[in-house]
Design an enzyme around this catalytic site. Structure first.
Site, PDB file in Angstrom:
ATOM      1  N   CYS A 259      -8.967  -7.368  -2.906  1.00 54.66           N
ATOM      2  CA  CYS A 259     -10.412  -7.124  -2.823  1.00 54.66           C
ATOM      3  C   CYS A 259     -10.862  -6.471  -4.134  1.00 54.66           C
ATOM      4  O   CYS A 259     -10.201  -5.532  -4.605  1.00 54.66           O
ATOM      5  CB  CYS A 259     -10.697  -6.188  -1.646  1.00 54.66           C
ATOM      6  SG  CYS A 259     -12.438  -5.747  -1.482  1.00 54.66           S
TER       7      CYS A 259
ATOM      8  N   ARG B 150       0.898  -1.149   0.000  1.00 54.96           N
ATOM      9  CA  ARG B 150       0.000   0.000   0.000  1.00 54.96           C
ATOM     10  C   ARG B 150       0.936   1.197   0.000  1.00 54.96           C
ATOM     11  O   ARG B 150       1.688   1.405   0.966  1.00 54.96           O
ATOM     12  CB  ARG B 150      -0.887   0.027   1.248  1.00 54.96           C
ATOM     13  CG  ARG B 150      -2.062  -0.958   1.203  1.00 54.96           C
ATOM     14  CD  ARG B 150      -3.183  -0.409   0.337  1.00 54.96           C
ATOM     15  NE  ARG B 150      -4.180  -1.402  -0.017  1.00 54.96           N
ATOM     16  CZ  ARG B 150      -5.314  -1.598   0.632  1.00 54.96           C
ATOM     17  NH1 ARG B 150      -5.594  -0.898   1.700  1.00 54.96           N
ATOM     18  NH2 ARG B 150      -6.192  -2.480   0.208  1.00 54.96           N
TER      19      ARG B 150
ATOM     20  N   GLU C 213     -11.601   2.160   7.792  1.00 57.80           N
ATOM     21  CA  GLU C 213     -12.741   1.326   7.464  1.00 57.80           C
ATOM     22  C   GLU C 213     -13.293   0.612   8.697  1.00 57.80           C
ATOM     23  O   GLU C 213     -12.531   0.181   9.560  1.00 57.80           O
ATOM     24  CB  GLU C 213     -12.284   0.284   6.445  1.00 57.80           C
ATOM     25  CG  GLU C 213     -13.445  -0.364   5.763  1.00 57.80           C
ATOM     26  CD  GLU C 213     -12.982  -1.205   4.591  1.00 57.80           C
ATOM     27  OE1 GLU C 213     -11.872  -1.736   4.652  1.00 57.80           O
ATOM     28  OE2 GLU C 213     -13.753  -1.305   3.631  1.00 57.80           O
TER      29      GLU C 213
HETATM   30  P1  ADP Z   1      -7.051   2.118   3.423  1.00 57.64           P
HETATM   31  O1  ADP Z   1      -7.167   3.558   3.140  1.00 57.64           O
HETATM   32  O2  ADP Z   1      -5.654   1.679   3.295  1.00 57.64           O
HETATM   33  O3  ADP Z   1      -8.031   1.350   2.623  1.00 57.64           O
HETATM   34  P2  ADP Z   1      -8.220   2.414   6.135  1.00 57.64           P
HETATM   35  O4  ADP Z   1      -9.567   2.938   5.759  1.00 57.64           O
HETATM   36  O5  ADP Z   1      -8.194   1.342   7.177  1.00 57.64           O
HETATM   37  O6  ADP Z   1      -7.430   1.777   4.925  1.00 57.64           O
HETATM   38  O7  ADP Z   1      -7.330   3.628   6.600  1.00 57.64           O
HETATM   39  C1  ADP Z   1      -6.008   3.411   7.021  1.00 57.64           C
HETATM   40  C2  ADP Z   1      -5.528   4.500   7.946  1.00 57.64           C
HETATM   41  O8  ADP Z   1      -5.392   5.714   7.239  1.00 57.64           O
HETATM   42  C3  ADP Z   1      -6.479   4.790   9.109  1.00 57.64           C
HETATM   43  O9  ADP Z   1      -5.717   5.039  10.279  1.00 57.64           O
HETATM   44  C4  ADP Z   1      -7.161   6.054   8.688  1.00 57.64           C
HETATM   45  O10 ADP Z   1      -7.626   6.842   9.760  1.00 57.64           O
HETATM   46  C5  ADP Z   1      -6.026   6.739   7.964  1.00 57.64           C
HETATM   47  N1  ADP Z   1      -6.490   7.776   7.041  1.00 57.64           N
HETATM   48  C6  ADP Z   1      -7.280   7.634   5.974  1.00 57.64           C
HETATM   49  N2  ADP Z   1      -7.505   8.806   5.366  1.00 57.64           N
HETATM   50  C7  ADP Z   1      -6.819   9.731   6.069  1.00 57.64           C
HETATM   51  C8  ADP Z   1      -6.622  11.131   5.952  1.00 57.64           C
HETATM   52  N3  ADP Z   1      -7.173  11.838   4.960  1.00 57.64           N
HETATM   53  N4  ADP Z   1      -5.850  11.753   6.875  1.00 57.64           N
HETATM   54  C9  ADP Z   1      -5.268  11.063   7.877  1.00 57.64           C
HETATM   55  N5  ADP Z   1      -5.410   9.750   8.039  1.00 57.64           N
HETATM   56  C10 ADP Z   1      -6.165   9.086   7.147  1.00 57.64           C
HETATM   57  C1  CIR Z   2     -16.303  -6.244   3.351  1.00 57.30           C
HETATM   58  O1  CIR Z   2     -16.718  -7.024   2.490  1.00 57.30           O
HETATM   59  O2  CIR Z   2     -17.022  -5.469   3.971  1.00 57.30           O
HETATM   60  C2  CIR Z   2     -14.829  -6.236   3.654  1.00 57.30           C
HETATM   61  N1  CIR Z   2     -14.223  -7.384   3.055  1.00 57.30           N
HETATM   62  C3  CIR Z   2     -14.198  -4.943   3.129  1.00 57.30           C
HETATM   63  C4  CIR Z   2     -14.549  -4.630   1.711  1.00 57.30           C
HETATM   64  C5  CIR Z   2     -14.063  -3.323   1.152  1.00 57.30           C
HETATM   65  N2  CIR Z   2     -12.860  -2.874   1.687  1.00 57.30           N
HETATM   66  C6  CIR Z   2     -11.634  -3.120   1.230  1.00 57.30           C
HETATM   67  O3  CIR Z   2     -11.368  -3.580   0.173  1.00 57.30           O
HETATM   68  N3  CIR Z   2     -10.664  -2.770   2.027  1.00 57.30           N
END
Ligand code: ADP
Ligand code: CIR
Length: 357
Positions: free
Chosen positions: A255, A213, A298
């Site tokens: 995913c 990532r 998420e």
């Molecule tokens: P991903 O973006 O990799 O799909 P997540 O939704 O789990 O996964 O987010 C990963 C981390 O990045 C979390 O700690 C989230 O709070 C942080 N994050 C996402 N967007 C922002 C942002 N705009 N500013 C600061 N932190 C962020």
């Molecule tokens: C779901 O189906 O809700 C989880 N597997 C998350 C799906 C979307 N998020 C993701 O790809 N990180």
């Protein structure tokens, strides 16, 4: 395996699209890595509150189980079997919006990447995962200038430091139940880690949901700065590590929500008034194809009226379009928040006038 009994309240795309006929057609198929339908759907079966419910074990999963994946992909991204994905990374095509002060707290753009000719995380072996960690961290250690930093393996990191990095939004959490049931957390924490530059504005997660990532983030709403740093980094890393890519589906991800650009461009934004008017909030996010997440990522909740707002679609639109959708939508959200603030102000002035006369 027999056709699963989905609970009546199940709303995942898996429940919606896996008919018993489709199940019968796919149940005995497997990819060259031995990845089966049973493995692809396990996360959705174990987590009936899944939004999607499926993961691929390798690039080939998207072909072998295409009758299921294509339905889910079309439902999520609006991308049909005959469509082809296209990329555009030219920053000059971006119509940059300067967000009004005081709403956008931080900006983050990430892409998911997986290594060409390797199984994805659900089907990878421990040795292959470790091999990826070694190859990618070695490549990252050659980055220079603003991108220069250090790789930290999770194995050698104290719990305390991990917690601090997670809380500051820099590091992924462990124990995600969706990933767990997809087989993505096997051998944890081996092979996992994080690279970051000195300012933590450029980061790379290794072997979480996707093998890489690649993340660019900083305080404030300077989207162009965040995007251009990311594009430079993506291109440099790709000269050393070949990524899994399909002419039709773009970058291959675990995913199906992350196929194509694999890009999620997000802001943390303070919307205390709009969040009291969820109908209006959701109508704007739907119009601009945005996703609302909680402040810790998420499957988390918002705190103090702060939300994570990002592009929902990633496939069938270019990187520029993904970032543009986020910026246009965020501008509309700020406009709505300002109007609600103004209305509140007018109402409270009217109340005061009434009381003092
Ligand atoms: P991903 O973006 O990799 O799909 P997540 O939704 O789990 O996964 O987010 C990963 C981390 O990045 C979390 O700690 C989230 O709070 C942080 N994050 C996402 N967007 C922002 C942002 N705009 N500013 C600061 N932190 C962020
Ligand atoms: C779901 O189906 O809700 C989880 N597997 C998350 C799906 C979307 N998020 C993701 O790809 N990180």
């Amino acid at each position: 395996m027999t056709y699963p009994e989905f609970p009546p309240n199940c709303t995942s795309l898996l429940c919606k699209h896996l008919s018993s006929e489709l199940f019968e057609m796919l149940k005995n198929k497997s990819t060259a890595n031995g990845f089966t339908l049973e493995q692809a759907i396990n996360s959705g079966l174990e987590n009936s509150d899944s939004e999607i419910g499926v993961y691929a074990g390798d690039a080939e999963s998207y072909d072998i189980f295409a009758e299921l994946f294509d339905k889910i992909i079309e439902d999520y991204h609006g991308f049909s079997h005959n469509d082809r994905h296209h990329s555009n990374l030219n920053f000059n095509d971006l119509k940059v919006k300067d967000f009004d002060e005081g709403y956008v707290l931080s900006t983050r753009i990430r892409v998911g990447r997986n290594v060409k000719n390797m199984p994805l995380g659900s089907a990878i072996s421990k040795a292959q995962r470790n091999e990826i960690e070694t190859k990618v961290s070695t490549a990252l250690n050659t980055l220079e200038g603003e991108l220069e930093g250090e790789y930290h393996s999770l194995l050698g990191m104290s719990k305390e430091i991990q917690e601090r990095l997670i809380e500051a939004h820099f590091l992924f959490k462990d124990g995600d139940r969706f990933l767990e049931h997809a087989g993505l957390n096997r051998d944890w924490p081996h092979g996992r880690g994080i690279y970051h530059n000195h300012d933590k504005t450029f980061l790379v997660w290794l072997n979480e949901e996707d093998q890489l990532r690649i993340i660019s983030m900083q305080q404030g709403g300077e989207v162009l700065e965040v995007f251009s740093r990311l594009v430079i980094a993506m291109k440099q890393i790709e000269t050393q590590i070949p990524f899994a890519y399909s002419e039709r589906l773009g970058y291959i991800s675990s995913c199906p929500t992350n196929l194509g650009t694999a890009m999620r461009a997000s802001v943390h934004i303070k919307l205390p008034n709009l969040s009291q008017n969820m109908e209006q909030f959701k109508a704007i996010t739907q119009k601009y194809f945005l996703q609302i997440r909680g402040v810790d990522g998420e499957h988390t909740q918002s705190k103090e009226g702060i939300f994570d707002i990002s592009n929902y679609r990633r496939l069938g639109i270019t990187e520029i379009e993904a970032v543009q959708e986020m910026m246009d939508g965020v501008t509309a959200l700020i406009e709505a928040e300002k109007n609600l603030e103004l209305m509140k102000h007018v109402e409270s002035n009217l109340d005061n006038d009434y009381l003092t006369h």
